[in-house]
Design a protein around this motif. Sequence first.
Motif, PDB file in Angstrom:
ATOM      1  N   ILE A  51       0.984  -1.286   0.206  1.00  0.00           N
ATOM      2  CA  ILE A  51       0.012  -0.067  -0.075  1.00  0.00           C
ATOM      3  C   ILE A  51       0.962   1.228  -0.008  1.00  0.00           C
ATOM      4  O   ILE A  51       0.496   2.249  -0.797  1.00  0.00           O
ATOM      5  N   GLN A  52       1.973   1.229   0.734  1.00  0.00           N
ATOM      6  CA  GLN A  52       2.765   2.359   1.104  1.00  0.00           C
ATOM      7  C   GLN A  52       3.999   1.775   0.755  1.00  0.00           C
ATOM      8  O   GLN A  52       4.741   2.030   1.801  1.00  0.00           O
ATOM      9  N   ASP A  53       4.789   1.434  -0.337  1.00  0.00           N
ATOM     10  CA  ASP A  53       5.929   1.097  -0.428  1.00  0.00           C
ATOM     11  C   ASP A  53       6.923   2.165  -0.947  1.00  0.00           C
ATOM     12  O   ASP A  53       7.902   1.654  -1.296  1.00  0.00           O
ATOM     13  N   THR A  54       6.611   3.372  -0.648  1.00  0.00           N
ATOM     14  CA  THR A  54       7.452   4.415  -0.903  1.00  0.00           C
ATOM     15  C   THR A  54       8.461   4.671   0.145  1.00  0.00           C
ATOM     16  O   THR A  54       8.372   4.456   1.258  1.00  0.00           O
ATOM     17  N   PRO A  55       9.692   5.556  -0.280  1.00  0.00           N
ATOM     18  CA  PRO A  55      10.778   5.860   0.684  1.00  0.00           C
ATOM     19  C   PRO A  55      10.305   7.115   1.560  1.00  0.00           C
ATOM     20  O   PRO A  55       9.400   7.809   1.001  1.00  0.00           O
ATOM     21  N   LEU A  56      10.634   6.945   2.919  1.00  0.00           N
ATOM     22  CA  LEU A  56      10.583   8.317   3.662  1.00  0.00           C
ATOM     23  C   LEU A  56      11.401   9.340   2.926  1.00  0.00           C
ATOM     24  O   LEU A  56      12.777   9.030   2.586  1.00  0.00           O
ATOM     25  N   GLN A  57      10.932  10.679   2.777  1.00  0.00           N
ATOM     26  CA  GLN A  57      12.185  11.744   2.309  1.00  0.00           C
ATOM     27  C   GLN A  57      12.438  12.785   3.282  1.00  0.00           C
ATOM     28  O   GLN A  57      11.797  12.842   4.271  1.00  0.00           O
ATOM     29  N   LYS A  58      13.377  13.290   2.981  1.00  0.00           N
ATOM     30  CA  LYS A  58      14.138  14.249   3.764  1.00  0.00           C
ATOM     31  C   LYS A  58      13.036  15.590   3.880  1.00  0.00           C
ATOM     32  O   LYS A  58      12.633  15.890   2.764  1.00  0.00           O
TER      33      LYS A  58
END
Lengths: 344, 344, 344, 344
Positions: A51-58
Motif C-alpha cells: 500500500i505504501q511502499d514508497t521511501p521516507l523523504q528528507k
Amino acid sequence: MKVGIIGATGYGGLELIRFLHNHPEVQQIELFTSSDEGAIFSSKFGHLLTIQDTPLQKIDIETLAHLDVVFTSTPSGVTSTLLPPLVGVGPKIIDLSGDYRLKDLEVFEKWYNKQPAPKQLVKQSVYGLTEWNERNIQLAHLVANPGCYPTAVLLSILPLIKEGLIDPNYLVIDAKSGVSGAGNKLSQTTHYSEMNENFSIYKVNEHQHIPEIEQAIELFADVKTTITFNTHLVPMTRGILATTYAPVINGVSNEQLTECLMETYKDHPFVRVVSSGTSIGTSRVKGSNYCDILVKLDERTNRATIVSVIDNLVKGAAGQAIQNMNVQFHMPQTFGLDVIPLFI
Amino acid sequence: MKVGIIGATGYGGLELIRFLHNHPEVQQIELFTSSDEGAIFSSKFGHLLTIQDTPLQKIDIETLAHLDVVFTSTPSGVTSTLLPPLVGVGPKIIDLSGDYRLKDLEVFEKWYNKQPAPKQLVKQSVYGLTEWNERNIQLAHLVANPGCYPTAVLLSILPLIKEGLIDPNYLVIDAKSGVSGAGNKLSQTTHYSEMNENFSIYKVNEHQHIPEIEQAIELFADVKTTITFNTHLVPMTRGILATTYAPVINGVSNEQLTECLMETYKDHPFVRVVSSGTSIGTSRVKGSNYCDILVKLDERTNRATIVSVIDNLVKGAAGQAIQNMNVQFHMPQTFGLDVIPLFI
Amino acid sequence: MKVGIIGATGYGGLELIRFLHNHPEVQQIELFTSSDEGAIFSSKFGHLLTIQDTPLQKIDIETLAHLDVVFTSTPSGVTSTLLPPLVGVGPKIIDLSGDYRLKDLEVFEKWYNKQPAPKQLVKQSVYGLTEWNERNIQLAHLVANPGCYPTAVLLSILPLIKEGLIDPNYLVIDAKSGVSGAGNKLSQTTHYSEMNENFSIYKVNEHQHIPEIEQAIELFADVKTTITFNTHLVPMTRGILATTYAPVINGVSNEQLTECLMETYKDHPFVRVVSSGTSIGTSRVKGSNYCDILVKLDERTNRATIVSVIDNLVKGAAGQAIQNMNVQFHMPQTFGLDVIPLFI
Amino acid sequence: MKVGIIGATGYGGLELIRFLHNHPEVQQIELFTSSDEGAIFSSKFGHLLTIQDTPLQKIDIETLAHLDVVFTSTPSGVTSTLLPPLVGVGPKIIDLSGDYRLKDLEVFEKWYNKQPAPKQLVKQSVYGLTEWNERNIQLAHLVANPGCYPTAVLLSILPLIKEGLIDPNYLVIDAKSGVSGAGNKLSQTTHYSEMNENFSIYKVNEHQHIPEIEQAIELFADVKTTITFNTHLVPMTRGILATTYAPVINGVSNEQLTECLMETYKDHPFVRVVSSGTSIGTSRVKGSNYCDILVKLDERTNRATIVSVIDNLVKGAAGQAIQNMNVQFHMPQTFGLDVIPLFI
C-alpha cells in the motif's frame, strides 16, 4: 491534490495515511521524516505492505513547497522552528502538534516548558475546531489542529455555555483516554505489562490542555473562566470519554440541554447527540471521525453531567485535520472520512 | 473457626475463599448455594482443583447455626429475606450485598427498586467501613459490608470533610471500575467483544451507591450533603479509581490535606497515603486489601483533586469483609489479608 | 532465614518479594542492584509502600556471603560473571537467568549469542525442574532455575515420553506467553498500543529455549530428539499455555495418557492433571505456582494433544525458585507458595 | 445494486454494513431479522446513529426476491431451512454460516450435530475461497462463504501442498482466534471478567472446521489427508493467527517456499507474502480484508512453520463475502474493501 505528511511514523501520521488513502481528491501522499530518510515505509510498518511502499523523504522546503497541503504530526516543540520557512510559500499547513494553539506565548512556555513559535505566526494561525471555526479555517494558511482532549470537551460544552444554560464558573472536567494518545514513544508507563489492567490518573491538575480549553471557551463562547480538568489513562488503545460536571442555570430542563446540542449540530455530520439512555461508550465512535454527546440533568443537585466520546486519533487528531483540509479546499467535510465506526 | 459462605459461586465468594484459605484461625470453609446443591465446587471452578473439592451445600438454617461466622455474597434483594431467621441464632453475619446498608427503607426502595429488609434488622446492622467504625463492628451481630465505590470514596474524603478542610457542598465524584464489579451475571454490556476496548459511563446520575455515600458522610463526619456521583466501566477486570473534586476551605494548603490523611490513617495498616508524585493507578493495589490515596490542591481554582484506588473485589468486598470478621473476633486486622499487591 | 535478591527491580524479582513476604521461615529480604544503589525500593514500586521501604544495596560479595540463599533474577549474560566468586562462599544460589542451564557451552553460545559461564560451574549447577530433580536440588549449591516455556512443556510431556506412550521423534510444540515474560525492558513490540489487540509469533524456529527442552528430555527421559518449538505473544500480562502434538504409540488409549500423568504427579502438590473436559486456560493458575495439564488423544490421527498452563512469573520463574529453595532447605515445598490462583 | 442482509444484528452482519456502506455500486442496504422486526437499527447499535436509522424487516421471500444479492449471516442450522425457497428466485446468495460448506451430509451431521441442508442445494453451492475458486464463484447462485479458520489456514498451505513442497500427511495446525469469532451470543466463557487475561484452548481435537479444511485440501490440491487441528481463544476482539507445521520435501529451501507463495498470489490484491523477518502479528491486518503469510524452514528438523494472519470478521467472514459478491457481479475484487488496516 498532492499531500505531504511530516512525522508520518507517529500514530497521527499513520491515521492520516489511512484516511487520505480513500480521499477522492488526493492523488499523491508524500512522507517526510527527520530520521530514517530513504527507508521504505512498509518495511517499518508491515500493515502498509503493497500500500505504501514508497521511501521516507528528507524534510526539504523546496520539495514541500510544491505540495497542496502539508500535515505536520510531530511532538511538541518541533514545528515551532520547522514551519516558519514553509508558511506562505505554497502549501496550506495543518499542524497537529500543540505549537500553534496557544495565543499567549507566556502561557505556552509555562505549560509546555518549551520555546514558543514566532509570535507573528502564532497570531495568524487559526484554531481548527472545525464545527466552531469553519469560516476562519477556510481562509487559513496555518491551521492549529486542536488537542484530543479539548476537541472532546469543547464540542460538548460550548453550546451549553454559549446559550447560557450552564454556569461556566464551576466546570469540573474529568477526562479519560486510551493509551495511543501518548504516541509511540517508549516509556515505563506505556510498557504493556504495567499499563495493562491499570487505570491511572496522571499529571494531576497540570495537563497542558487546560489553557487550550480555557482559551477556546473565551474565543467561541466569550466567557473567561478557570476550569478544573484532569486526565486518566485507560488500558485500551483508542478512545476518549470526557465527563463534564456543571451547575445548571435555574429552571433549565434536561430537554433544553439536549435540544440545545441538537440544534447546534443539526447540520454537522460528525457530531451526533444521543437523546436517550443512560450509558455511552467509546466503542460507538472507534476508528471514525464522530463525536457523540450525551447530557443528563441531575435534578437532585441541579447539575448537568455532560459526556462526550471521540476516537482520539481520528476526531482528536488525523480525522479533524482532514476535515479541516476539506474546509480549506471547499470540499464536503466528509470526503475521505465517511467511514462507519468499528464498534467491536 | 468455622466459616460459611452463601453465594460462593460469585466473584465475591471466590475471593472470600482465596483469602480465608490463608487465614491462620480459619479451620473450615463451608460453601452454600441456592442452586447446584451437591456439585463439587472445583468441578465448577477449575482453579480450585485439589483445593476446594467439597460439595456445595443447601442453605439450611440449622447447619448454618453451628458456624462461627457466615458471609453472604449474593445479589441485592436476597439477604433481605434470607437473613432474618439466621440473625441471633449463633454465627456473626457479614452481608456483602446492599440489603442492610441504607437505614432509610424508603430510600432503599427508591434506589434499589426492591423490597427492603425488615426495619428492625436494618436498624441493628452496623456499617462495616472498618477504619471508621471499628468499635461498633466489634459488637455487631450483623455487619453491612460497604459497597465497592463507597469504600474507595469515603476513605479518601471523610478525613478532609471531618476536619473541615474541604467544602462538602460541592462534591463531584467521578468513579471508574473494572468489570468484575458487575459480577458473573451475563449481559451484553459485559460480553467480552463489546466491553473490550470500550470505556463507558453507565447509570448516569442514578447509581444506587449515591445514598450510601451521603448516609456515611452524615454518619461519620456529621455533615448532610447532596453529592454528584457517576460511575464508569473500565475495560479491565479488577480495580476502582475514584476522583473527587472539592473546593478547599480558604487558606488550606496541599501539605495540610496530605497531612490530615496521613494522621487519620497512621495506625491503619490498609490505608496508605501517597505523599508525592502526580500519578496513581489501580495496579498498585491489585489483588490486595490496600486503599491508596493521593490528594493535590489545584491553586488555580482552589479546589482539591482527591484520588483513591482499591481492588473492588478485595478492599471493596471480600477483603474488607474478612477485615471486619477479624475485628469482630478481636484478631489482628491483617490476619489472612497480609498479601502484597500483584502490581502486574 | 536471610534471603538476598539480585535483580530485584525486574518482574521475577518482584514476584520473589511477593511470595517470600509470606514464607514462614524467611525473616529478612535484602535487595541488591547494579544501579540505583541507595534508592528506597517502595519509591520505585509504589505497590510496596509500607511493605518494602528498605534501600537497594550495592552488589557486594562479602555482604552476600552472610545470607542463607541468594536469588539472581537478571537478564542473560550477567550471572555468568557475577556468580563465580559467590559460589561456595556461603549462600545457596538459585539463578533464574539462562546462564547456567545449558551444559554444552557451544550450544549456549550459539543460541544466546553471549559468552558462557565458566565450564566448571556450569557442570556443577543443577537443573531446577523441581518435580523431576528433587534429589539433586537438595544437594546443589547452584540451581539453574528452568525457563518459563521449558517448565510448562517438560512437566506435561516428560511422563508420556518416559513411559513410552508417545513418539518423541515428531514433537511439535506450539507455546503462547503473556507479555510479562519479556520483562520490564522497553521495546516497540511491548509498547502498549502495539502489543494490545495483537497476537503474534516471534523468533520463528529460533527460540533459545529449544536446546533447554531437548537437553531436559535427554536428562530425564533418556531420549535424544530434535523438537519443533515456536513461541507466540498473547496480549495479556501473565500466563503460558503450551500445546504439544505427538504421535501416540499404537494401542495407547486416552485413559492411559491421563493415568500416566496422574500417577507421576500424585504426590506433587503443584502439578494438577485435568481429567475431563475439552478446554483449559491460563486463568486457572494465575498468580499461583500450579501447573495444570490436559491430554486428549485424537483417534482420527492417533496423535495426542497435550496442553499445560502455568503462570510464567510463578511456576515459570519466582515460584519454582522458592520451591527449589524449600527443597534445598528440607522444608515443605508449599512453604510460601500455598496461595489460591486469582482466576479473575 | 440492492443488497439484503439476514442476521444483521450479529458481528458478521455489522461488518457487512460497515463495508457495503463504502461500496461504489451498492445503493441500498436492507436489514432482515427473525426477531425485533420494526426496531430502528441504530437504536440497537448506537455506532450507526444517523447512518443506519432504518427499521429491521421481517424475513419475507417476496421482499428478498427483488434484491440483487442476499447475505445470510446467521448461526449454524438456520439457513439450511431458510434458503431453499430463496435460491433461484432472483438474488445471488452468499451464506456466511456453515450450513452449505460440507458436501458430505453425514460429515456435516457428525461435526455440527444438526440437520443438514437439502442435498441438492448443498451440491450446487460453491465454496467461496475467493483466490482459489474465482471461476466457479462467478457462476454461482449460492456461495458457501468459508469459515474463518479455514480461510486463514487454506490460503497459507494450499500453494505449498499443491506444488508438492510440503508433506500433507503430517499437518499440525495450531490456530488462535480473537473472541469476536464466538459471535454476540452470551456465555460464561466470553463473559469479560473470565475471558480477559485468559488464553485458552477449546474443543480440543473436535472443532467443526476440521472437515472443512480437509475437504478444501482435496478440492483444491487434490490430496486426501487427515489433519491435526486445534483452536485457542485469545483475549482480544479481532484476529486469527494460524501456525501450521509440516515436514518439507527433501531438498526444498526456504526461498522456494516463500517464492511459491509469492508466485501464487502475485495477482491477488488481498494476500500478501511477508518475505523477511521472524515475527508476524494480527494487528497488521486488523479491520481489513488482507491475509498476510510468513513461511520459515527449520533446517534442524526439516519442517516448515507456516503462519498466516487475518481479521476473522473481515477476510474470515464479511470481507470475503463482499469479495465474492464482487466476483459474482464482475466488479473489481477491491470494491468496498480497499481500506488500510488499523494497525493500532
